[in-house]
Design a protein around this motif. Sequence first.
Motif, short mmCIF file in Angstrom:
data_model
loop_
_atom_site.label_atom_id
_atom_site.label_comp_id
_atom_site.label_asym_id
_atom_site.label_seq_id
_atom_site.Cartn_x
_atom_site.Cartn_y
_atom_site.Cartn_z
N THR A 161 -17.09 19.41 -10.78
CA THR A 161 -16.93 19.20 -12.30
C THR A 161 -15.42 19.29 -12.80
OG1 THR A 161 -17.25 21.24 -13.00
CG2 THR A 161 -18.99 19.85 -12.88
N ASP A 162 -14.54 19.88 -12.24
CA ASP A 162 -13.23 20.16 -12.72
C ASP A 162 -12.25 20.53 -11.65
OD1 ASP A 162 -11.37 20.46 -14.80
OD2 ASP A 162 -11.73 22.43 -15.15
N LEU A 163 -12.25 19.57 -10.65
CA LEU A 163 -11.20 19.76 -9.46
C LEU A 163 -9.83 19.80 -10.02
CD1 LEU A 163 -11.06 20.11 -6.55
CD2 LEU A 163 -11.38 17.57 -6.18
N ALA A 178 3.51 19.14 -4.76
CA ALA A 178 3.16 18.18 -6.14
C ALA A 178 2.08 16.96 -5.77
CB ALA A 178 4.44 17.32 -6.18
N PHE A 179 0.84 17.46 -5.32
CA PHE A 179 -0.44 16.76 -5.19
C PHE A 179 -0.74 16.29 -6.37
CE2 PHE A 179 -0.87 20.02 -1.56
CZ PHE A 179 -0.12 19.01 -0.55
N ALA A 180 -1.27 15.02 -6.67
CA ALA A 180 -1.82 14.45 -7.98
C ALA A 180 -3.26 15.35 -8.02
CB ALA A 180 -1.95 13.01 -7.56
N PRO A 181 -3.34 15.55 -9.33
CA PRO A 181 -4.68 16.29 -9.53
C PRO A 181 -6.07 15.22 -9.56
CG PRO A 181 -3.38 16.39 -11.58
CD PRO A 181 -2.54 15.66 -10.43
N PHE A 182 -6.94 15.45 -9.33
CA PHE A 182 -8.12 14.50 -9.54
C PHE A 182 -8.73 14.50 -10.92
CE2 PHE A 182 -12.66 13.68 -9.44
CZ PHE A 182 -13.00 12.49 -8.90
N VAL A 183 -8.95 13.48 -11.52
CA VAL A 183 -9.41 13.21 -13.02
C VAL A 183 -10.85 12.94 -12.69
CG1 VAL A 183 -8.98 12.13 -15.08
CG2 VAL A 183 -6.99 12.50 -13.49
N HIS A 184 -11.64 13.97 -13.49
CA HIS A 184 -13.09 13.50 -13.45
C HIS A 184 -13.45 12.68 -14.40
CE1 HIS A 184 -14.97 16.53 -10.67
NE2 HIS A 184 -13.53 17.05 -10.55
N THR A 185 -13.23 11.48 -14.38
CA THR A 185 -13.75 10.65 -15.09
C THR A 185 -15.21 9.75 -14.43
OG1 THR A 185 -12.63 8.57 -13.82
CG2 THR A 185 -11.62 9.71 -15.93
N PRO A 186 -16.01 9.52 -15.39
CA PRO A 186 -17.33 9.06 -14.68
C PRO A 186 -16.63 7.69 -13.55
CG PRO A 186 -17.51 8.83 -16.81
CD PRO A 186 -16.05 9.25 -16.81
N PHE A 202 -17.05 16.65 -1.25
CA PHE A 202 -16.42 16.31 -2.52
C PHE A 202 -14.98 16.29 -2.58
CE2 PHE A 202 -15.56 16.28 -6.91
CZ PHE A 202 -16.45 15.19 -7.40
N ALA A 203 -14.74 17.83 -2.15
CA ALA A 203 -13.29 17.99 -2.48
C ALA A 203 -12.43 17.39 -1.71
CB ALA A 203 -13.29 19.60 -2.18
N ALA A 204 -12.74 17.07 -0.45
CA ALA A 204 -11.64 16.76 0.50
C ALA A 204 -11.53 14.93 -0.05
CB ALA A 204 -12.29 16.59 2.06
N VAL A 205 -12.83 14.24 -0.29
CA VAL A 205 -12.76 12.85 -0.49
C VAL A 205 -11.97 12.75 -1.87
CG1 VAL A 205 -14.07 10.82 -1.09
CG2 VAL A 205 -14.86 12.38 0.78
N ALA A 206 -12.35 13.32 -3.05
CA ALA A 206 -11.78 13.46 -4.32
C ALA A 206 -10.15 13.73 -4.08
CB ALA A 206 -12.39 14.25 -5.28
N PHE A 207 -9.83 14.71 -3.42
CA PHE A 207 -8.36 15.00 -3.22
C PHE A 207 -7.64 13.97 -2.67
CE2 PHE A 207 -4.92 16.35 -0.51
CZ PHE A 207 -4.20 17.05 -1.53
N GLN A 208 -8.29 13.39 -1.69
CA GLN A 208 -7.48 12.33 -0.85
C GLN A 208 -7.26 11.04 -1.61
OE1 GLN A 208 -4.86 12.00 1.47
NE2 GLN A 208 -6.36 12.71 3.04
N GLN A 209 -8.51 10.84 -2.78
CA GLN A 209 -8.52 9.51 -3.37
C GLN A 209 -7.48 9.61 -4.61
OE1 GLN A 209 -12.68 8.43 -4.65
NE2 GLN A 209 -13.10 7.58 -2.52
N ALA A 210 -7.19 10.76 -4.93
CA ALA A 210 -6.38 10.93 -6.19
C ALA A 210 -4.91 10.83 -5.54
CB ALA A 210 -6.45 12.37 -6.66
N GLU A 239 -17.80 8.56 -9.66
CA GLU A 239 -18.71 7.34 -8.71
C GLU A 239 -18.03 7.00 -7.59
OE1 GLU A 239 -21.55 4.97 -7.52
OE2 GLU A 239 -21.84 6.51 -9.43
N ARG A 240 -16.89 6.62 -7.68
CA ARG A 240 -16.01 6.57 -6.44
C ARG A 240 -16.19 7.32 -5.29
NH1 ARG A 240 -10.05 6.37 -6.45
NH2 ARG A 240 -9.50 5.25 -4.47
N VAL A 241 -15.99 8.66 -5.57
CA VAL A 241 -16.10 9.54 -4.57
C VAL A 241 -17.38 9.76 -4.09
CG1 VAL A 241 -16.19 12.00 -4.35
CG2 VAL A 241 -14.46 11.15 -5.74
N PHE A 242 -18.64 9.65 -4.92
CA PHE A 242 -20.03 9.47 -4.22
C PHE A 242 -20.21 8.32 -3.44
CE2 PHE A 242 -21.25 12.65 -7.85
CZ PHE A 242 -21.48 13.78 -6.66
#
Length: 236
Positions: free
Chosen positions: A110-112, A126-134, A21-29, A138-141
């Motif tokens: 829940t709060d990456l 200066a990495f962009a933070p992942f925003v935990h919207t639904p 989850f962390a790796a995918v969410a990080f990269q997608q952000a 859902e895109r990560v999952f």
Amino acid sequence: MVVGDDTEAAIDGFTRSACVFAAVAFQQAQERPVRLAHLLHAPAHLIAAVDRGLPCLVTVREPEAAVVSCVIREPYLTPAVVLDAWTRFYESLLPYRDGMVVGDFTRVTTDLGPLIEELNGRFGTAFAPFVHTPENVERVFAFIEERAARPAYEEHIGRYMSGLETASELDAARHAAVGAGRGSAVPFEHRVARPSAARQGLRAALVARYREPRFASARRRAEDVYCAFTAGPPPR
């Protein structure tokens, strides 16, 4: 992907601890591919990142949940074997703890975003933070589900996660495979790195095994390591 000369950040932890989850969410952000070392589930990999002064996010899950989830995924293993492996994994990282940002399972899932901001503050990135919207979650999952199915274009999924391909390049590979009739298969439910109602029945039986009195000493050792690594109270 291992740590290399072009690595910009590392994200990893013991298996079943929200590393995917962390790796995918990080990269997608991110607005561009970030060369990411990730998902080897090996302490030496993270130690190498710390030694190089790289931004390093280590995920950790309290031992009972991590052990049970791992045995569900790899049923040839026993809770005792996995508990020992979990403990040795984080014990070996304790001397390097100050060179890492640590994210516990709940916070990662829940709060990456603030954890990525902590990486930026500590390492001057200066990495962009992942925003935990639904929608973002859902895109990560959806990506995790796709990865678990091991489609014909899975090499491109790995390259995207490692920062070697853009999202557009992955899309092109995906569309080409689907157009050729080589799209995704259905993943095995016990192996997908996301919550699953279907696994709850297995979980209850494994929790009972994990809590057997004969493992009390091993559990205490793991809980002490968890406490030291997260600088919080041990699970009870």
